[in-house]
Design a protein around this motif. Structure first.
Motif, PDB file in Angstrom:
ATOM      1  N   GLN A  87       6.196  10.485  12.064  1.00  0.00           N
ATOM      2  CA  GLN A  87       5.239   9.389  12.197  1.00  0.00           C
ATOM      3  C   GLN A  87       3.811   9.896  12.066  1.00  0.00           C
ATOM      4  N   ARG A  88       3.509  11.041  12.675  1.00  0.00           N
ATOM      5  CA  ARG A  88       2.163  11.610  12.577  1.00  0.00           C
ATOM      6  C   ARG A  88       1.837  11.993  11.137  1.00  0.00           C
ATOM      7  N   ARG A  89       2.824  12.560  10.434  1.00  0.00           N
ATOM      8  CA  ARG A  89       2.600  12.933   9.035  1.00  0.00           C
ATOM      9  C   ARG A  89       2.364  11.684   8.189  1.00  0.00           C
ATOM     10  N   LEU A  90       3.084  10.601   8.501  1.00  0.00           N
ATOM     11  CA  LEU A  90       2.907   9.355   7.766  1.00  0.00           C
ATOM     12  C   LEU A  90       1.484   8.834   7.946  1.00  0.00           C
ATOM     13  N   GLU A  91       0.991   8.806   9.178  1.00  0.00           N
ATOM     14  CA  GLU A  91      -0.365   8.337   9.436  1.00  0.00           C
ATOM     15  C   GLU A  91      -1.382   9.183   8.668  1.00  0.00           C
ATOM     16  N   SER A  92      -1.156  10.496   8.673  1.00  0.00           N
ATOM     17  CA  SER A  92      -2.066  11.392   7.969  1.00  0.00           C
ATOM     18  C   SER A  92      -2.051  11.133   6.469  1.00  0.00           C
ATOM     19  N   LEU A  93      -0.854  10.958   5.910  1.00  0.00           N
ATOM     20  CA  LEU A  93      -0.741  10.728   4.468  1.00  0.00           C
ATOM     21  C   LEU A  93      -1.386   9.414   4.049  1.00  0.00           C
ATOM     22  N   VAL A  94      -1.167   8.372   4.845  1.00  0.00           N
ATOM     23  CA  VAL A  94      -1.770   7.077   4.518  1.00  0.00           C
ATOM     24  C   VAL A  94      -3.284   7.178   4.599  1.00  0.00           C
ATOM     25  N   GLY A  95      -3.779   7.912   5.617  1.00  0.00           N
ATOM     26  CA  GLY A  95      -5.220   8.115   5.724  1.00  0.00           C
ATOM     27  C   GLY A  95      -5.781   8.847   4.521  1.00  0.00           C
ATOM     28  N   ARG A 123      14.991   8.224   1.394  1.00  0.00           N
ATOM     29  CA  ARG A 123      14.253   7.258   0.578  1.00  0.00           C
ATOM     30  C   ARG A 123      14.711   5.842   0.889  1.00  0.00           C
ATOM     31  N   GLU A 124      16.016   5.651   1.041  1.00  0.00           N
ATOM     32  CA  GLU A 124      16.540   4.318   1.351  1.00  0.00           C
ATOM     33  C   GLU A 124      16.065   3.832   2.721  1.00  0.00           C
ATOM     34  N   LEU A 125      15.815   4.780   3.634  1.00  0.00           N
ATOM     35  CA  LEU A 125      15.325   4.408   4.955  1.00  0.00           C
ATOM     36  C   LEU A 125      13.832   4.105   4.927  1.00  0.00           C
ATOM     37  N   PHE A 126      13.065   4.965   4.255  1.00  0.00           N
ATOM     38  CA  PHE A 126      11.610   4.844   4.274  1.00  0.00           C
ATOM     39  C   PHE A 126      11.071   3.729   3.372  1.00  0.00           C
ATOM     40  N   GLN A 127      11.629   3.613   2.179  1.00  0.00           N
ATOM     41  CA  GLN A 127      11.017   2.747   1.156  1.00  0.00           C
ATOM     42  C   GLN A 127      10.848   1.297   1.599  1.00  0.00           C
ATOM     43  N   PRO A 128      11.897   0.643   2.154  1.00  0.00           N
ATOM     44  CA  PRO A 128      11.705  -0.770   2.551  1.00  0.00           C
ATOM     45  C   PRO A 128      10.628  -0.945   3.615  1.00  0.00           C
ATOM     46  N   GLN A 129      10.483   0.043   4.496  1.00  0.00           N
ATOM     47  CA  GLN A 129       9.523  -0.071   5.587  1.00  0.00           C
ATOM     48  C   GLN A 129       8.091   0.216   5.149  1.00  0.00           C
ATOM     49  N   LEU A 130       7.940   1.028   4.090  1.00  0.00           N
ATOM     50  CA  LEU A 130       6.616   1.517   3.720  1.00  0.00           C
ATOM     51  C   LEU A 130       6.117   1.007   2.373  1.00  0.00           C
ATOM     52  N   ALA A 131       6.895   0.158   1.740  1.00  0.00           N
ATOM     53  CA  ALA A 131       6.540  -0.290   0.392  1.00  0.00           C
ATOM     54  C   ALA A 131       5.156  -0.931   0.336  1.00  0.00           C
ATOM     55  N   ASP A 132       4.762  -1.620   1.403  1.00  0.00           N
ATOM     56  CA  ASP A 132       3.477  -2.314   1.406  1.00  0.00           C
ATOM     57  C   ASP A 132       2.303  -1.398   1.772  1.00  0.00           C
ATOM     58  N   PHE A 133       2.601  -0.184   2.211  1.00  0.00           N
ATOM     59  CA  PHE A 133       1.549   0.703   2.683  1.00  0.00           C
ATOM     60  C   PHE A 133       1.371   1.947   1.820  1.00  0.00           C
ATOM     61  N   GLU A 136       4.182   5.532  -4.423  1.00  0.00           N
ATOM     62  CA  GLU A 136       5.390   6.314  -4.652  1.00  0.00           C
ATOM     63  C   GLU A 136       5.133   7.796  -4.377  1.00  0.00           C
ATOM     64  N   ASP A 137       3.947   8.269  -4.743  1.00  0.00           N
ATOM     65  CA  ASP A 137       3.602   9.675  -4.499  1.00  0.00           C
ATOM     66  C   ASP A 137       3.562   9.982  -2.998  1.00  0.00           C
ATOM     67  N   THR A 138       2.978   9.047  -2.231  1.00  0.00           N
ATOM     68  CA  THR A 138       2.906   9.237  -0.784  1.00  0.00           C
ATOM     69  C   THR A 138       4.302   9.264  -0.187  1.00  0.00           C
ATOM     70  N   LEU A 139       5.164   8.366  -0.656  1.00  0.00           N
ATOM     71  CA  LEU A 139       6.542   8.309  -0.163  1.00  0.00           C
ATOM     72  C   LEU A 139       7.269   9.619  -0.446  1.00  0.00           C
ATOM     73  N   GLU A 140       7.141  10.129  -1.660  1.00  0.00           N
ATOM     74  CA  GLU A 140       7.815  11.377  -2.024  1.00  0.00           C
ATOM     75  C   GLU A 140       7.293  12.541  -1.185  1.00  0.00           C
ATOM     76  N   HIS A 141       5.992  12.542  -0.926  1.00  0.00           N
ATOM     77  CA  HIS A 141       5.421  13.615  -0.115  1.00  0.00           C
ATOM     78  C   HIS A 141       5.939  13.526   1.319  1.00  0.00           C
ATOM     79  N   LEU A 142       6.052  12.306   1.834  1.00  0.00           N
ATOM     80  CA  LEU A 142       6.573  12.126   3.188  1.00  0.00           C
ATOM     81  C   LEU A 142       8.019  12.608   3.278  1.00  0.00           C
ATOM     82  N   ILE A 143       8.798  12.341   2.258  1.00  0.00           N
ATOM     83  CA  ILE A 143      10.186  12.804   2.240  1.00  0.00           C
ATOM     84  C   ILE A 143      10.235  14.330   2.257  1.00  0.00           C
ATOM     85  N   GLY A 144       9.374  14.967   1.448  1.00  0.00           N
ATOM     86  CA  GLY A 144       9.326  16.424   1.434  1.00  0.00           C
ATOM     87  C   GLY A 144       8.934  16.998   2.781  1.00  0.00           C
ATOM     88  N   LEU A 145       7.928  16.391   3.432  1.00  0.00           N
ATOM     89  CA  LEU A 145       7.509  16.840   4.751  1.00  0.00           C
ATOM     90  C   LEU A 145       8.608  16.621   5.780  1.00  0.00           C
TER      91      LEU A 145
END
Length: 222
Positions: A87-95, A123-133, A136-145
């Motif tokens: 969650q912390r990494r997600l906030e950082s990436l979106v920022g 990806r199947e878990l994250f994508q529906p929740q984060l599609a609006d925020f 695709e690059d951010t999503l892939e980076h979050l998956i890697g992290l």
């Protein structure tokens, strides 16, 4: 005639006080999550931090996925730590994605990180929740992290971390005991030293000690 210096408007002081109070609340939240000293310096990034607070993953869905794949290795404290870190990494990436001058930090060599949970499942878990925020690059980076965070947790499970040691002072003795909390530490001392009936004072806490051991020191020798 002596000219007095104009007083600073009261609303300026109120604004500063509210800002300080907000920082204290954020610090208290981190402490409640077991992240004392996590090192996040909000500073001028406070407004950016607040703008990402609404971007959150469903912890229970993520923990369910972790239990499914790693329930035989890790335990609930590990899952709590993993979800908090992601969650912390997600906030950082979106920022970072909101700041066009920022770029994502490079990932570690993927060949050294085992994918304990398939990328497809994350990806199947994250994508529906984060599609609006997220892009695709951010999503892939979050998956890697996430792979890195999970891999580190498997290498060093949180539930195997040593319990802290407690230094307790009685009327005539100093006790050093390893336990999860102060109440458990006091209970262990009084079990092994039933003659100790006085109130025990916590002097300090930290470090490690051999399991189930209580060290007793006479305060007259200190």
């Amino acid at each position: 005639m002596t000219q007095s210096i104009p007083a600073q408007p009261k609303d300026t002081f109120d604004k500063a006080a509210r800002h300080q109070r907000l920082l204290e609340l954020l610090e208290a939240e981190d402490a409640a999550n077991g992240e004392v000293g996590c090192g996040r310096n909000l500073g001028k990034g406070l407004s950016g931090y607040l703008s990402t607070r609404g971007v959150a993953l469903d912890d229970e869905q993520l923990k369910r996925l972790l239990r499914e794949h790693l329930g035989h290795i890790l335990m609930e404290p590990d899952f709590d730590s993993i979800t908090t870190q992601i969650q912390r990494r997600l906030e950082s990436l979106v920022g970072q994605s909101l700041d066009s001058s920022s770029s994502f930090a490079p990932l570690l060599n993927s060949t050294n990180v085992t994918e304990h949970i398939p990328t497809k499942d994350l990806r199947e878990l994250f994508q529906p929740q984060l599609a609006d925020f997220c892009s695709e690059d951010t999503l892939e980076h979050l998956i890697g992290l996430s792979h890195q965070i999970i891999h580190k947790a498997v290498l060093q499970p949180r539930h195997t971390w040593s319990k802290p040691i407690w230094v307790l002072r009685g009327e005539t003795q100093i006790y050093i005991v390893q336990e999860t909390g102060s109440e458990a530490a006091i209970a262990k001392v009084k079990t092994q030293h039933p003659q100790e009936t006085e109130k025990l004072e916590v002097i300090t806490v930290g470090g490690i000690l051999a399991p189930d051991q209580v060290i007793s020191l006479n305060t007259n020798l200190l």
